[in-house]
Design a protein around this motif. Structure first.
Motif: not given
Lengths: 115, 178, 360
Positions: B3, B134-136, B138-139
């Motif tokens: 990632y 990375e999650e942030k 995407k969010a």
């Protein structure tokens, strides 16, 4: 109670004259340190000459004003501002007076909290 | 580490740390630990940074500085609290001029324990932070994230898992290859 | 004549590893005056003496600074030992001296790296820190920690180094000399380094004495002042210690002093290892501190004061540490006057500021 031989008591009126003598004898100002005691404050002035240590100990009452030694040793302003900000010791005629803004602390004079 | 496709830039601020964690953060950048192999670069400009490394606890005087740096960083951003002082105040917790951990001022995503935090732990923490980043991202892309969320208890527990999680072992393998 | 402008410098600044703040009054590109303000990382840890027993306090004092942590632990222990009339075993004093010199080695290599970074020589910074890792490995092997060691205690030390390991340390250090020499030659001989260092930020001998400068800053201005010459500081009197003195007073001289001290520390460790006696590494300390004591020691950054005062309880009444940076700030303010704005980061670095020490 062991007392170090090189700690010499000094009175507030003699302080500046004594410091002036030490300066002319070639002493270097090492540090100034305050301690809260029941009678007020103890202030320890340390001097050094040829790696020999000499300390002057001044005892003052809580509200008593102390003469600044910045006229002799300019670098003392750091310690004097620190004592003012952390202990609330009143010091007059500091060459570079930060007026209580040297150390920014969440409560004033944390070493001597006012009730 | 699949990632890690971007080159995250970090900014470091020394709260009221003893320098122990700071020199370990710097040690991470130097040849022995070399985080640059992950594409990580240390920057001084908050507007260039993705990851905010904070060492040391916060006090009355520097809370504004910490807040300001955080606010200047563009979204998405991740805060990594390095060392026990940044986590909760550590040994200085009882001092009169200490407010506590960094999470009293800004939301923290990853907690790295240690006094001083070891370079391996710091690298682990940053790598963990990249996952959060990375999650942030995407969010943010899907419109779910608007404002930074307040720190929650669960995040601390999550961090404790981090030590045993695969990130750690993955990192060691990577190091052997390098 | 240009217009006067005030530029705030710090606390978060790309070239600053630590939060120092200066208000720079400039005219065109020349600094007229610099006003320091501190307090960003003031913790008030001296006041923890009221909450931690005097034997526990050493771990707090060590955390004043992660770079000179061993020296702080030692200074505190020495002050308490002085107030309690405790005689520390000889082997412990030798071990303390060895660890202290190892700390100086890692601190000076760290500083050389930061200096290289400050004048824009990034690869030199990387190499200094690469070499420094070997010292950290030795420290980790002998104490268990990379930056905070916790090996000093009131009455001696907590860990011994066996003689075989001591010999290994000396061999490792001897092997490093060539590597270090290659780096320090760049600082002292390279044209681009000299261009930035020579004649910049001159502090005269008179000013150094007058402003009370300490450590490599004073020694770089020709002042013979090193607490390792003072009585009762480790075992330096048994190691034929002579301070490194340079006359120039500029950044180059201060850099040269520290480089000289890197090699000197290696020699001191070699001598200490050849002379270390067998015996116990600590004595049992009974009772509480009653009385007061002032002591000093030579940190990598200069002279540090430690004052302990107790009234017969297990908590001290007052503990005070005066760190070298505190005393070097007036000298910094003086050298900044008249310098170019572009040289400010480097000048700040040449006093080797340790702000977390200063503010405690």
């Amino acid at each position: 109670m062991s007392v170090q031989a090189n700690i010499v008591p000094v009175t507030a009126s003699d302080l500046l004259a004594k410091v002036r003598d030490l300066k002319s004898e070639g002493y270097r100002m090492g540090q100034i340190c305050a301690t809260k005691v029941s009678a007020g404050f103890e202030i320890l002035y340390s001097f050094d000459k040829n790696h020999e240590l000499l300390n002057l100990k001044l005892t003052v009452a809580e509200e008593e004003e102390v003469q600044s030694i910045t006229s002799e040793y300019w670098s003392a302003f750091i310690y004097e501002n620190e004592m003012h900000d952390l202990f609330g010791i009143k010091i007059k005629h500091i060459a570079l007076d930060y007026g209580g803004h040297f150390f920014k602390v969440s409560e004033p004079t944390p070493w001597n909290p006012k009730k | 580490m699949s990632y890690v496709t971007k080159s995250p830039w970090v900014i470091h601020y020394d709260g009221s740390s003893c320098n122990g964690c700071d020199i370990e953060v710097l040690a991470c950048l130097t040849p022995m630990y070399d985080v640059e192999r992950f594409g990580i670069i240390n920057t001084g400009n908050p507007k260039h940074a993705d990851v905010f490394l904070v060492t040391g606890s916060v006090n009355e005087q520097n809370k504004g500085v910490v807040k300001q740096i955080y606010e200047q960083m563009p979204e998405p951003k991740v805060v990594v609290a390095v060392g026990i002082c940044a986590n909760n105040g550590g040994i200085f917790r009882e001092c009169y001029n200490i407010m506590g951990g960094v999470d009293t001022v800004i939301p923290v995503d990853v907690y790295v324990p240690g006094c001083a935090a070891r370079p391996e732990a710091i690298i682990d923490g940053v790598v963990k932070g990249l996952g959060v980043l990375e999650e942030k991202r995407k969010a943010l892309a899907s419109g779910q994230l608007t404002a930074p969320a307040a720190p929650e208890e669960s995040e601390q527990a999550e961090e404790q898992e981090a030590a045993s999680e695969e990130n750690g072992t993955e990192k060691v393998e990577e190091k052997e290859e390098a | 004549m240009g217009k006067r402008t005030i530029i705030p410098f710090g606390p978060q600044h790309p070239v600053l590893p630590e939060p120092v703040h200066l208000d720079l009054v400039i005219e065109d590109e020349t600094v007229i005056e610099a006003i320091p303000s501190i307090g960003f990382i003031h913790r008030g840890l001296e006041k923890l003496v009221e909450k931690k027993e005097y034997t526990e306090m050493v771990y707090v004092i060590e955390r004043i600074c992660g770079i000179c942590s061993f020296g702080h632990g030692w200074g505190y222990c020495a002050a308490v030992e002085g107030a309690m009339d405790v005689e520390v075993p000889k082997r412990a004093e030798y071990l303390r001296t060895i660890w202290h010199e190892l700390s100086r080695l890692h601190s000076h290599l760290l500083w050389l790296g930061l200096l290289a970074d400050a004048f824009g020589f990034e690869s030199l910074f990387m190499h200094c820190w690469r070499v420094r890792e070997t010292i950290l490995d030795i420290l980790e092997k002998t104490t268990g920690g990379r930056v905070i060691f916790s090996v000093c205690k009131v009455g001696g030390v907590r860990k011994d180094i066996d003689n075989e390991t001591l010999k290994e340390i000396v061999d490792t250090l001897k092997g490093m000399k060539k590597d270090i020499k290659a780096l320090t030659d760049v600082f002292l001989e390279d044209k681009s380094s000299k261009n930035r260092l020579c004649g910049v930020g001159v502090l005269s001998k008179e000013d150094a004495i007058d402003l009370g400068a300490v450590g490599p800053v004073a020694r770089g201005s020709g002042v013979v002042q090193d607490m390792r010459l003072a009585k009762g500081h480790g075992v330096y009197d048994e190691l034929d210690f002579e301070p490194v003195i340079e006359e120039g007073g500029d950044c180059y001289a201060r850099c040269k002093v520290r480089i000289g001290e890197v090699f000197q520390s290696i020699e001191l460790i070699e001598k200490a290892v050849s002379k270390i006696p067998e015996g116990p590494i600590s004595v049992e300390v009974k009772g509480n501190v009653e009385g007061e004591f002032v002591t000093r020691l030579e940190q990598p950054r200069g002279e540090a004061y430690y004052y302990a005062k107790g009234a017969g309880t297990k908590f001290l009444e007052r503990m005070r540490v005066r760190t070298p940076t505190n005393q070097n700030i007036p000298a910094l303010v003086k050298t900044l006057q008249g310098c170019d704005l572009a040289d400010v980061p480097m000048l700040v670095l040449t006093i080797d500021p340790c702000i977390s020490c200063t503010e405690r």
